[in-house]
Structures are given as structure tokens and as C-alpha cells.
Scaffold this motif. Sequence first.
Motif, mmCIF file in Angstrom:
data_model
loop_
_atom_site.group_PDB
_atom_site.id
_atom_site.type_symbol
_atom_site.label_atom_id
_atom_site.label_comp_id
_atom_site.label_asym_id
_atom_site.label_seq_id
_atom_site.Cartn_x
_atom_site.Cartn_y
_atom_site.Cartn_z
ATOM 1 N N PRO A 230 25.605 -3.301 -48.787
ATOM 2 C CA PRO A 230 24.973 -1.825 -49.397
ATOM 3 C C PRO A 230 24.584 -0.777 -50.889
ATOM 4 O O PRO A 230 25.295 -1.725 -51.798
ATOM 5 C CB PRO A 230 26.610 -1.126 -49.045
ATOM 6 N N THR A 231 24.106 -0.465 -50.452
ATOM 7 C CA THR A 231 23.778 0.287 -51.989
ATOM 8 C C THR A 231 24.750 1.742 -52.447
ATOM 9 O O THR A 231 25.435 1.946 -53.260
ATOM 10 C CB THR A 231 22.224 0.973 -52.411
ATOM 11 N N THR A 232 25.588 1.986 -51.106
ATOM 12 C CA THR A 232 26.662 3.269 -51.291
ATOM 13 C C THR A 232 27.662 2.537 -50.126
ATOM 14 O O THR A 232 27.313 2.400 -49.210
ATOM 15 C CB THR A 232 25.845 4.728 -50.848
ATOM 16 N N PHE A 233 28.506 2.994 -50.928
ATOM 17 C CA PHE A 233 30.064 2.412 -49.554
ATOM 18 C C PHE A 233 31.092 3.816 -50.125
ATOM 19 O O PHE A 233 31.332 4.350 -50.616
ATOM 20 C CB PHE A 233 31.229 1.535 -50.049
ATOM 21 N N LEU A 234 30.996 4.368 -48.530
ATOM 22 C CA LEU A 234 32.357 5.279 -48.557
ATOM 23 C C LEU A 234 33.230 5.042 -47.561
ATOM 24 O O LEU A 234 33.265 4.844 -46.609
ATOM 25 C CB LEU A 234 31.924 6.359 -48.168
ATOM 26 N N CYS A 235 35.136 5.208 -48.170
ATOM 27 C CA CYS A 235 35.943 5.361 -47.039
ATOM 28 C C CYS A 235 35.895 6.792 -46.815
ATOM 29 O O CYS A 235 36.705 7.178 -47.712
ATOM 30 C CB CYS A 235 36.937 3.687 -47.014
ATOM 31 N N VAL A 236 36.653 7.468 -45.186
ATOM 32 C CA VAL A 236 37.189 8.624 -45.023
ATOM 33 C C VAL A 236 38.480 8.713 -44.569
ATOM 34 O O VAL A 236 38.758 7.872 -43.875
ATOM 35 C CB VAL A 236 35.848 8.898 -44.406
ATOM 36 N N HIS A 237 39.000 9.407 -45.085
ATOM 37 C CA HIS A 237 40.552 9.069 -44.951
ATOM 38 C C HIS A 237 41.133 11.308 -45.134
ATOM 39 O O HIS A 237 40.391 11.882 -45.605
ATOM 40 C CB HIS A 237 41.940 8.617 -45.865
ATOM 41 N N SER A 238 42.259 11.777 -44.387
ATOM 42 C CA SER A 238 43.040 12.719 -44.595
ATOM 43 C C SER A 238 44.085 12.503 -44.849
ATOM 44 O O SER A 238 44.606 11.365 -45.519
ATOM 45 C CB SER A 238 42.250 13.462 -43.450
ATOM 46 N N GLY A 239 44.425 13.847 -45.100
ATOM 47 C CA GLY A 239 46.345 13.684 -45.763
ATOM 48 C C GLY A 239 46.290 14.926 -46.977
ATOM 49 O O GLY A 239 47.552 15.133 -47.120
ATOM 50 N N THR A 240 45.038 14.914 -47.494
ATOM 51 C CA THR A 240 44.157 16.114 -48.319
ATOM 52 C C THR A 240 43.675 16.026 -49.077
ATOM 53 O O THR A 240 42.534 15.478 -48.387
ATOM 54 C CB THR A 240 46.190 15.113 -49.970
ATOM 55 N N LEU A 241 43.253 17.052 -50.341
ATOM 56 C CA LEU A 241 41.584 16.973 -49.890
ATOM 57 C C LEU A 241 41.537 15.184 -51.544
ATOM 58 O O LEU A 241 41.817 16.446 -52.684
ATOM 59 C CB LEU A 241 40.821 18.644 -50.623
ATOM 60 N N GLY A 242 40.453 15.292 -51.466
ATOM 61 C CA GLY A 242 39.345 14.574 -52.714
ATOM 62 C C GLY A 242 38.910 13.446 -52.775
ATOM 63 O O GLY A 242 38.388 13.035 -51.337
ATOM 64 N N MET A 243 38.422 13.304 -53.472
ATOM 65 C CA MET A 243 37.043 12.807 -54.397
ATOM 66 C C MET A 243 37.028 11.307 -54.687
ATOM 67 O O MET A 243 36.870 11.847 -56.053
ATOM 68 C CB MET A 243 35.872 13.218 -53.592
ATOM 69 N N TYR A 244 37.276 9.711 -55.210
ATOM 70 C CA TYR A 244 37.640 9.262 -55.483
ATOM 71 C C TYR A 244 36.106 7.872 -55.658
ATOM 72 O O TYR A 244 35.300 7.936 -55.019
ATOM 73 C CB TYR A 244 38.753 8.935 -55.183
ATOM 74 N N MET A 245 36.446 8.115 -57.043
ATOM 75 C CA MET A 245 35.513 6.062 -57.068
ATOM 76 C C MET A 245 36.943 5.063 -57.930
ATOM 77 O O MET A 245 37.645 5.674 -57.786
ATOM 78 C CB MET A 245 34.621 6.706 -58.278
ATOM 79 N N PRO A 246 36.087 4.114 -58.542
ATOM 80 C CA PRO A 246 36.841 3.315 -58.040
ATOM 81 C C PRO A 246 37.198 3.325 -60.515
ATOM 82 O O PRO A 246 36.970 4.010 -59.898
ATOM 83 C CB PRO A 246 36.386 1.754 -58.518
ATOM 84 N N TRP A 247 38.766 2.852 -60.549
ATOM 85 C CA TRP A 247 39.201 2.736 -60.052
ATOM 86 C C TRP A 247 40.447 2.767 -58.636
ATOM 87 O O TRP A 247 41.134 3.404 -59.593
ATOM 88 C CB TRP A 247 40.026 0.198 -60.158
#
Length: 419
Positions: A230-247
Amino acid sequence: MFREVFVTLVFLGVQAQPWKPIARSEPRSLQQSLAPEDPQTKATFGLQQSARTLTDLTGKYPFYHTSDEIRTEAQSLVKSCRAEASFRTQKESEVSIDVVHVKSKSEKPVNKVFVLFGEHSRELIGPESGLALLRALCRADKKHAELAESVLKDSEFTLVLNGNPRSRAKVEAGDFCVRTNPAGVDLNRNWDEAWKEASTGFGSDSNPGPTPFSEPETRIFKKVVSDYDPTTFLCVHSGTLGMYMPWAYDTEHLATRNQKSMMSVLKELDKDHCRCPFGAAGKEVTYSCPGTSLDWVYDKLKTPYSFAFEIWVNQEAVADLKDRWNEKKDTVRVLIEGGSHLAHPDLSDVFKEHPSDFVHSSASASLVESESGDKEHCFHQFNPHTEELYKSTVDNWVEVYLKMSQKVADRIRKDGSDE
């Protein structure tokens, strides 16, 4: 050089029961769907009620899907999809992954998007938002159809809707606190990226397994995402609110490759859709998180855009989380505008009070384990418990996934390269 783009949607699950889904555009409660005066009395969430067997999950929360229902609706959407779509299954040991491929029939997109849902089985809202994304891409959802049609001109998607189906069965049976796979391994600590042994002090819910890729689920993920490249990868979770990148793997390093562009995408999405913490995962929450899909795909596949979103937190915690984050907005603004990370001491209290399930700290491990007997608390922590909250959460994040893809595609076209 532009990469050709098409949508592949991946589902990890068990064989479906022999009943037929009916297309739907808006989530509806079981009670609404069964009302005799309702003209759509045949369907509830794409399901024929007469054939639906209720589980502990769907008995209490009928607006959610079981694994069988996710798979069956996905197959139905593929058959009726207004884009080009196909469905296949990949297996290893007792685990199978259903791969749905969707692409524009006429366009040549440049952005290949891979989204992984459901690594942690108790996080049910992620797969629900993924299924809704598939509806939008196949234009079975009128609300997002116009945006989805526009996005498909430049982007394709591979989605893993149900990444931990064997443990998800336990959740569907009422054990709403189960996070790991049946072997007790955290699938988001089992990737071969700065992997560390369990003896390094993880909580029991963050057991990384005996070796990297020891689990059939992560081996399948690895193959599917590597083949897709891919050129874009996203994993989706829950338990709080946040948007993250490496590392995510430590608290000292910030991703340098494509850093400013990734950060700008998160900043733009945050403004309209989250107003929550965003930035480098491990740095931001000041707790290392080795062995994640986020870092592995970014490092090993050289994927230019790699993200992790957490899309839900218990409503009792939302106001405090956003208030604490808003108090830090001046610090955040200075750091972002300077192209820096969010690992500032003044931000540490935000994450101590609202620990991330994606970046699993010892504090959050202790919190969840101490409340592991309270299954309803676990459900509310990781999932919306009313239909209204469910619908608003799904609608918001489907739009985020589509806009994220659009923003990345725009940047790829502007730069003339996907690297």
C-alpha cells in the motif's frame, strides 16, 4: 511513478450461516425494523430478521453484527457493488481471511489504502465502521456515496474487517473484555518491528507471543499487506480518541520519512472530526509499544503514509479528554508548526488519565485487568452502547477514512510520486 489503485477489503472470520442479507443504507434498531407499519420491516442492518440468531452481543445491542453477519453482508455488497468487486478467502491453520477487492471501473487511482480492523476482539466498533466504509465504497450508503465516488477516482482500499475472529466469538458470547487471540497473544505486538519478549514487562493483555509472527493471524496480515504493497496503511482501534503515526516502538524516535506530510494529514482530519491527541504514537503517550503493524508497514514496506486511529472512548471520559487536550493547544500548535513531535512533558497528564489501548501502557493494563470482571464496563469503554452513539461514531469515522484517502491521494499527485 504513480501506483495503480484498487480497493481490496479483507475480512477474517468463520463460515457464514445460510441466510440472505438485504441491503441497507442506515443503521436501524431491531425494534424499528420489526415494526409492522415500517415499510422496511424485512431488514435490520442488512439482515433478514427471521433468520437471525441472537447472541449475547446482538441480544443486548442489536445494531451490532456478528462475524457471520459481517461476512455475509460483505459478500452481498460485492455482488451488488457499483464498483468492480471480487471476494476471495485466504487461510492458514484454523484461520481464514476473506479478501474483497474493489476498484473503480474506469479510473486509475494512485493511492492504495490498506485498513486493518479488529486486531483486538473487544473493539467491536472498528469492524462496524469498516463494514460501513464498504457500504460507502459500493455506494449502498447514500449519505457517503458522493464522497466515496470521488475518492475512488484516486484511491483503492484493502480492509481487514475482522482481524481476530476466534476471540471475537467469545466477545459475541458476552465476554466483552477479551483483547488477545485464543493463545493469549496481542496481535498488535506480534509484528517483527522492534519486537520484545514478554519478560520486558508488558501487561498480560499485551503478550507479544513467543516470537514475531508466531500467530496465524499476523502471518496472514503480513502476506496480504505485503502482496498489496500500500501507499497508505491504517489500523483502527478503540478505548480512547487519538490519531497516530510512527514510531510506536519507543519514546525516543519520531518518524523522519514523510513526517511533515503525515502530520499535516492528521492535523487537518483532527480539526473537523476528532479534536483529540494526534502525533507520533510512542512519543506522544510516553510509553513504548514494540511489535506493531503501524511501525512494521512503515519501515519494512516503506509505506509513505502509516497511521493508527482510536475512534471511541467511554462518554464519561470524552469531555475530560478533550478539555485536557484543548488546554494544551498552544503547546501543540507550536510543536506542529515547528515540524516537531508531541512528546512534551506538559502533555503527559493527558495520557496518564486517558491511556491508549493501541499504545498499551502499564497503567492502562492495570486499569483494564482490575476491571476485567465488569464486562459491561469493558463494552462501554471500547464501544458505543446506544444506537445513536453507534450511528454518529460510524458516520464520523467513515468520513474520516474517505477524507484521509483523498488527502493522501492529493499529496501523491502533487508530489508526482508515492514515495
